[in-house]
Design a protein around this motif. Structure first.
Motif, PDB file in Angstrom:
ATOM      1  N   GLU A  36       0.900  -1.316   0.102  1.00 23.49           N
ATOM      2  CA  GLU A  36      -0.135  -0.090  -0.003  1.00 23.49           C
ATOM      3  C   GLU A  36       0.820   1.237   0.130  1.00 23.49           C
ATOM      4  O   GLU A  36       0.625   2.187  -0.831  1.00 23.49           O
ATOM      5  N   LEU A  37       1.765   1.358   0.924  1.00 22.20           N
ATOM      6  CA  LEU A  37       2.711   2.641   0.993  1.00 22.20           C
ATOM      7  C   LEU A  37       3.658   2.646   0.013  1.00 22.20           C
ATOM      8  O   LEU A  37       3.946   3.869  -0.619  1.00 22.20           O
ATOM      9  N   CYS A  38       4.449   1.678  -0.305  1.00 27.00           N
ATOM     10  CA  CYS A  38       5.725   1.830  -1.176  1.00 27.00           C
ATOM     11  C   CYS A  38       5.490   1.388  -2.533  1.00 27.00           C
ATOM     12  O   CYS A  38       6.351   1.536  -3.658  1.00 27.00           O
ATOM     13  N   ARG A  39       4.196   0.637  -2.924  1.00 28.34           N
ATOM     14  CA  ARG A  39       4.007   0.362  -4.351  1.00 28.34           C
ATOM     15  C   ARG A  39       5.049  -0.646  -4.658  1.00 28.34           C
ATOM     16  O   ARG A  39       5.429  -0.577  -5.813  1.00 28.34           O
TER      17      ARG A  39
ATOM     18  N   LYS B 245       8.165   7.523   1.609  1.00 32.28           N
ATOM     19  CA  LYS B 245       8.543   9.035   1.779  1.00 32.28           C
ATOM     20  C   LYS B 245       9.742   9.276   0.532  1.00 32.28           C
ATOM     21  O   LYS B 245       9.431  10.180  -0.105  1.00 32.28           O
ATOM     22  N   GLU B 246      10.453   8.326   0.533  1.00 35.50           N
ATOM     23  CA  GLU B 246      11.668   8.590  -0.043  1.00 35.50           C
ATOM     24  C   GLU B 246      11.076   8.363  -1.663  1.00 35.50           C
ATOM     25  O   GLU B 246      11.871   8.983  -2.592  1.00 35.50           O
ATOM     26  N   LYS B 247      10.541   7.592  -1.905  1.00 31.89           N
ATOM     27  CA  LYS B 247       9.921   6.933  -3.223  1.00 31.89           C
ATOM     28  C   LYS B 247       8.799   8.120  -3.823  1.00 31.89           C
ATOM     29  O   LYS B 247       8.665   8.116  -4.840  1.00 31.89           O
ATOM     30  N   GLY B 248       8.203   8.762  -2.913  1.00 28.12           N
ATOM     31  CA  GLY B 248       7.204   9.752  -2.910  1.00 28.12           C
ATOM     32  C   GLY B 248       5.879   8.944  -3.303  1.00 28.12           C
ATOM     33  O   GLY B 248       4.933   9.517  -4.170  1.00 28.12           O
ATOM     34  N   THR B 249       5.642   7.606  -2.851  1.00 26.03           N
ATOM     35  CA  THR B 249       4.729   6.964  -3.104  1.00 26.03           C
ATOM     36  C   THR B 249       3.413   7.310  -1.937  1.00 26.03           C
ATOM     37  O   THR B 249       2.562   6.640  -1.740  1.00 26.03           O
ATOM     38  N   ILE B 250       3.546   8.111  -0.933  1.00 32.88           N
ATOM     39  CA  ILE B 250       2.829   8.601  -0.172  1.00 32.88           C
ATOM     40  C   ILE B 250       2.378  10.173   0.103  1.00 32.88           C
ATOM     41  O   ILE B 250       3.905  10.549   0.043  1.00 32.88           O
ATOM     42  N   ASP B 251       1.251  10.557   0.215  1.00 32.55           N
ATOM     43  CA  ASP B 251       1.312  11.890   0.264  1.00 32.55           C
ATOM     44  C   ASP B 251       1.508  12.558   1.877  1.00 32.55           C
ATOM     45  O   ASP B 251       1.304  11.837   2.563  1.00 32.55           O
TER      46      ASP B 251
END
Ligand code: AGP
Length: 484
Positions: free
Chosen positions: A192-195, A296-302
């Protein structure tokens, strides 16, 4: 082994140390050996492969054990012996060598635990003590890592490898038992968070299967003891195939911590009770932080969701205290259902692995046959088991599956199954359906497993005690499964 070593001594006319080195180059399998040299009664020779060996350094004496906790009352200075190493001990000297007779520098580590940690502290059992320690152990796990003010998560082992982690093709969780259940919760969280696609593997199967491992695959190896043989061999297999190994371990300095490329400790402190409790919630807290950091690092969570989850995690220790206040009521439920022959545990989404964990705890501690299932799987067979004497435990906290699990509950009630439901504060539907409810503080569905598992731990504990069993040392089980 002893006869083999004596034969070598005779045939090669060599001393015990030399004979042991020759023997260990030829034996296969896991072992720990500790030999007293009758020709040099002040010398002990010890070695290990696969099974853990710790040497405690005392004043004019040494202590040998498979784990640091029995040593702590004598000394805090220990040396963890690695595979293919030989320790030659005299009262005031420790010599470490490899099987090639080369001297090695012993790496002396200071144990970061207190004697009190391995005492019951006034509780009837270590299991109950460890369940009630969870507000503190989860706090310790978050401390120095989670900073809600700054909106940061600081984990050196993750930060140093963030490129590998965020660019992972795939994450494979490898573990056994309760740790495998933590891996299953983490599958939902990381996807869910990191895809990033996640697979969860039983280490005992993975090590013998010919798994397809690609460069760029990341293995997250989860273990309380850090000494589980199947997990260690599965890691070595993945390493041989070029995977990056991240260890999530509780025991500091353990084998899995040492063979992983990087990792994070769950800081739950020594877990003495065979049934894993505080280590599980510690594993979940660590895995949530790792996933949030990668996302957060990947930008896959707002940013909003990120900060919301940081706050949710931050509030967990206080909410766990609230859950623990429910233990008198859970004890009553345990007495009510202690004579059940079987039990079913049902959950959906993030709570499905909690259902598996609840069933495992009941099996381990009360010897009642119990199975965990995704609730919607019922109608594909297991519902045939349902009748009025079967307790069915639902982990039904408020989440995106709530409506669905209510209809699953109706299916069970329609067949007169006894429903015990773990629900969230403010749920006014399920109390009308269930025979018994355990109401816990509301939390984001991603965080809820850390809370919803605690009534499972308490229910199993109180049923085990009500049945007069040794809940700290259940039959047929070891705290750390160091052999295959
Ligand atoms: C759990 O209560 C059991 N003790 C067992 O399933 C355990 O989780 C399993 O043996 C894995 O142990 P580990 O986490 O130390 O690797």
């Amino acid at each position: 082994m002893l006869n083999f070593i004596e034969d070598i001594q005779k045939n090669n006319n060599c001393g015990l140390e030399e004979a042991v080195r020759i023997a260990l180059r030829r034996v296969v399998g896991a072992y720990v050996i500790v030999l007293l040299d009758k020709d040099n009664p002040d010398t002990i020779i010890a070695a290990r492969k696969g099974s853990p060996l710790v040497i405690g350094i005392g004043k004019g004496e040494h202590f040998l054990a498979s784990d640091a906790s029995p040593i702590i009352e004598y000394t805090k200075e220990v040396v963890y012996v690695n595979d293919y190493e030989l320790a030659i001990l005299k009262a005031d000297e420790i010599i470490l060598k490899n099987l090639g007779n080369e001297k090695l520098t012993p790496y002396i580590q200071k144990l970061d635990m207190e004697l009190a940690a391995i005492e019951k502290g006034g509780y009837d059992h270590f299991m109950l003590k460890e369940i009630f320690e969870q507000p503190d152990t989860i706090f310790d796990c978050l401390r120095g890592r989670l900073d809600v003010e700054k909106g940061t998560i600081t984990m050196a082992g993750i930060q140093q490898n963030i490129e590998k982690l965020k660019n992972a093709n795939r994450i494979i969780m490898i573990a056994c038992g309760t740790s495998w259940h933590a891996g299953l919760v983490a599958e939902y969280i990381f996807e869910e968070l990191c895809r990033i696609p996640v697979e969860v593997e039983y280490a005992s199967e993975f090590r013998y299967r010919n798994p397809v491992i690609h460069q760029g695959d990341v293995i997250i190896a989860i273990s309380q003891s850090g000494e589980t043989a199947d997990t260690i061999v599965a890691i070595e297999k993945a390493k041989e195939n070029g995977a990056f190994i991240l260890g999530v371990v509780n025991v500091v300095g353990s084998s899995i911590a040492r063979i992983s490329h990087a990792g994070a400790y769950s800081h739950a402190g020594p877990e003495i009770g065979v049934a894993s409790t505080k280590a599980f919630t510690g594993q979940l807290a660590v895995l949530v932080m790792i996933a949030l950091k990668i996302a957060k690092e990947k930008g896959t969570i707002d940013a909003t969701r990120y900060m919301h989850l940081l706050n949710e995690l931050h509030n967990v220790p206080e909410k766990v205290k609230e859950v623990l206040e429910l233990s008198p009521g859970i004890r009553k439920l345990a007495i009510k259902y202690k004579d059940a022959k079987d039990a079913l545990y049902l959950g959906r989404g993030y709570n499905f692995p909690v259902a598996l964990e609840g069933a495992l705890k009941l099996k381990e501690i009360s010897y009642i046959h119990a199975e965990g299932y995704p609730a919607a799987e019922m109608k594909h067979g297991p519902i045939a088991l349902v009748e009025e004497t079967l307790p069915v435990v639902f982990i039904a906290t408020k989440d995106s599956y709530h409506e669905k699990i209510i209809s699953n509950m109706q299916e069970i009630k329609a067949r007169r199954g006894k429903v015990i439901a773990v629900i969230s504060h403010g749920d006014d539907i399920i109390p009308k359906m269930a025979d018994d409810t355990i109401v816990i503080p509301e939390a984001d569905e991603l965080i809820a497993p850390i809370l919803s598992v605690i009534p499972m731990q308490l229910l199993a504990y109180y049923i085990g005690v009500a049945k007069g069993y040794d809940v700290d040392k259940p039959r047929n089980l070891a705290k750390s499964v160091t052999v295959e």
